[in-house]
Design a protein around this motif. Structure first.
Motif, PDB file in Angstrom:
ATOM      1  N   GLY A 152       0.824  -1.207   0.000  1.00  0.00           N
ATOM      2  CA  GLY A 152       0.000   0.000   0.000  1.00  0.00           C
ATOM      3  C   GLY A 152       0.857   1.255   0.000  1.00  0.00           C
ATOM      4  N   THR A 153       1.990   1.154   0.658  1.00  0.00           N
ATOM      5  CA  THR A 153       2.942   2.271   0.691  1.00  0.00           C
ATOM      6  C   THR A 153       3.456   2.556  -0.726  1.00  0.00           C
ATOM      7  N   ASP A 182      -6.195   7.443  -0.585  1.00  0.00           N
ATOM      8  CA  ASP A 182      -5.548   6.377   0.173  1.00  0.00           C
ATOM      9  C   ASP A 182      -6.657   5.479   0.731  1.00  0.00           C
ATOM     10  N   ALA A 232      -6.298   2.274   1.634  1.00  0.00           N
ATOM     11  CA  ALA A 232      -5.674   1.095   2.248  1.00  0.00           C
ATOM     12  C   ALA A 232      -6.621   0.387   3.218  1.00  0.00           C
ATOM     13  N   GLN A 233      -7.456   1.158   3.921  1.00  0.00           N
ATOM     14  CA  GLN A 233      -8.326   0.572   4.945  1.00  0.00           C
ATOM     15  C   GLN A 233      -9.766   0.409   4.458  1.00  0.00           C
ATOM     16  N   SER A 276      -4.160  -1.574   0.095  1.00  0.00           N
ATOM     17  CA  SER A 276      -3.139  -2.401   0.739  1.00  0.00           C
ATOM     18  C   SER A 276      -3.707  -3.778   1.060  1.00  0.00           C
ATOM     19  N   LYS A 302      -5.565  -5.646   6.940  1.00  0.00           N
ATOM     20  CA  LYS A 302      -6.565  -4.896   6.168  1.00  0.00           C
ATOM     21  C   LYS A 302      -7.758  -5.809   5.854  1.00  0.00           C
TER      22      LYS A 302
HETATM   23  C1  PLP Z   1      -1.813   0.177   5.810  1.00  0.00           C
HETATM   24  C2  PLP Z   1      -1.863   1.562   5.310  1.00  0.00           C
HETATM   25  C3  PLP Z   1      -0.992   2.043   4.322  1.00  0.00           C
HETATM   26  C4  PLP Z   1       0.203   1.277   3.840  1.00  0.00           C
HETATM   27  O1  PLP Z   1      -0.021   0.012   3.410  1.00  0.00           O
HETATM   28  P1  PLP Z   1       1.139  -1.081   3.446  1.00  0.00           P
HETATM   29  O2  PLP Z   1       0.615  -2.158   2.567  1.00  0.00           O
HETATM   30  O3  PLP Z   1       1.305  -1.507   4.861  1.00  0.00           O
HETATM   31  O4  PLP Z   1       2.372  -0.473   2.908  1.00  0.00           O
HETATM   32  C5  PLP Z   1      -1.185   3.318   3.838  1.00  0.00           C
HETATM   33  N1  PLP Z   1      -2.165   4.109   4.309  1.00  0.00           N
HETATM   34  C6  PLP Z   1      -3.003   3.704   5.268  1.00  0.00           C
HETATM   35  C7  PLP Z   1      -4.073   4.628   5.726  1.00  0.00           C
HETATM   36  C8  PLP Z   1      -2.883   2.427   5.810  1.00  0.00           C
HETATM   37  O5  PLP Z   1      -3.716   2.033   6.775  1.00  0.00           O
END
Ligand code: PLP
Length: 375
Positions: free
Chosen positions: A60-61, A157, A159-160, A181, A186
């Motif tokens: 996700g990064t 973003d 990711a969540q 992510s 997640k």
């Molecule tokens: C988990 C997360 C990321 C990064 O994801 P990774 O896969 O761990 O690199 C970025 N932004 C948010 C808000 C996250 O919760």
């Protein structure tokens, strides 16, 4: 009864046969980098989200990083993001040489406050990066309107919030880019690190694909300086087993949230998280606020003593992090107070009724002791 914050084994054990078959398929194929499994996963993820292009990446990064790189954001540019989020949101901005500009969040949804974003736009601003924190969409209409009015890119973003919706539309599909992510905690947890970039623009999809493999096209002829942002074929094969179950996982989280909503409402001293009516919240986290000096930490200690899983997402806002001390000082009272008040409790899909009661009872017990006048 002790309750873990998260138990990955319950979910994965239920899929053991499918996961093992996927592993063996990749093992026997002898093909581990890009190829058929990655293509198939990208197609399935795009269809699930209603997105035109989905590109599997290393985390996700890296999804955030490669999106910023594809937009050509760099030194001298500013990107507005929430102050209350996981570090990677701002880390990516700084890593491309741009300046993260931290904006205030709303106390009710924990998400970016569009009015504060509007105040922070300057001639250097290139993008706005909302985060759909804890599984609930940010307020996309005002943010998209600001981006449009000022000619800014929108990077979500997500990711969540894979599978969350805002007015029926998937989070991550509103802006130039949505980033996701597959970190194991997640909602679609993978088997290691992994991520996804989504876009509706053909030109940007092509750039991300190029940057994912060192900017090479053809092989060994480098058009741009990219990186190794690939997601393994094995990871994609395993995620393909889990993706069809994601709606059921999210529905289970929603049921747990609804139960908490009724059972915790009666307990003094807590502010419960809310889902806006126009959002399909998928509850990556169930995050309480415990206002009052030291009270969050007192509840936290009580949960720890009774073996109830919990975590503080996040104990320090990004504008207060040591690595950003060189940036202009800003005061963001909501983000700062959330860092003092938040406490996340177990909400993973496989949580049992007994475990759920144990969490509620343990919190009620603390509240009765801490607020005797209201018990
Ligand atoms: C988990 C997360 C990321 C990064 O994801 P990774 O896969 O761990 O690199 C970025 N932004 C948010 C808000 C996250 O919760």
């Amino acid at each position: 009864m002790p309750v873990p914050l998260l138990d990955l084994n319950r979910q994965n054990n239920a899929l053991h046969a499918g996961l093992t078959a996927a592993f063996e398929r990749v093992l026997r194929s002898g093909h581990f980098i890009l190829g058929g499994e990655v293509d198939a996963f990208e197609k399935e993820a795009a269809a699930f989200l209603g997105a035109k292009h989905a590109i599997a990446v290393s985390s996700g990064t890296d999804a955030i990083l490669v999106s910023l790189m594809a937009l050509g954001i760099g030194p001298g540019d500013e990107v507005i993001c929430p102050a209350f989020t996981f570090f990677a949101t701002a880390g990516g901005i700084a890593r491309v040489g741009a300046t993260p500009v931290f904006a205030e969040v709303r106390a009710d949804t924990f998400n970016l406050d569009p009015e504060d974003v509007a105040r922070r736009i300057t001639p250097r601003t290139k993008a706005i990066m909302p985060v759909h924190l804890f599984g609930q969409s940010a307020e996309m209409e005002p943010l998209a309107a600001l981006a449009k009015a000022h000619g800014l890119a929108l990077i979500e973003d997500t990711a969540q919030a894979l599978g969350a919706k805002h007015r029926g539309r998937a989070c991550g599909t509103f802006g130039e880019f949505g980033t996701y992510s597959f970190f194991p905690s997640k909602n679609l947890g993978g088997f290691g690190d992994g991520g996804l970039v989504v876009t509706s623009r053909d030109d940007l999809a092509e750039k991300v694909r190029l940057l994912r493999t060192h900017g090479a096209k053809p092989k060994y002829y480098h058009q741009r300086i990219g990186g190794n942002f690939r997601l393994d074929a094995l990871q994609c094969a395993l995620l393909r087993v889990k993706l069809p179950h994601l709606p059921a996982y999210s529905a289970a989280r929603q049921r747990h949230a609804a139960h908490y909503g009724t059972e915790l409402a009666a307990i003094a001293g807590l502010v419960l998280p809310c889902a806006a009516a126009h959002n399909d919240h998928i509850w990556n986290q169930y995050t309480l606020r415990v206002p009052g000096p030291g009270r969050r930490d007192a509840l936290r200690a009580h949960l720890a003593k009774h073996g109830i899983g919990h975590e503080i997402y996040y104990p320090l806002s990004l504008h207060q992090q040591a690595c950003f001390a060189h940036l202009p000082r800003v005061s963001l009272p909501v983000a700062e107070s959330l860092a003092q008040e938040v406490l996340s409790i177990p909400i993973f899909p496989e949580l049992t009724a007994d475990e759920h009661s144990s969490v509620v009872d343990t919190i009620a017990q603390w509240s009765a002791a801490a607020n005797p006048e209201r018990a």
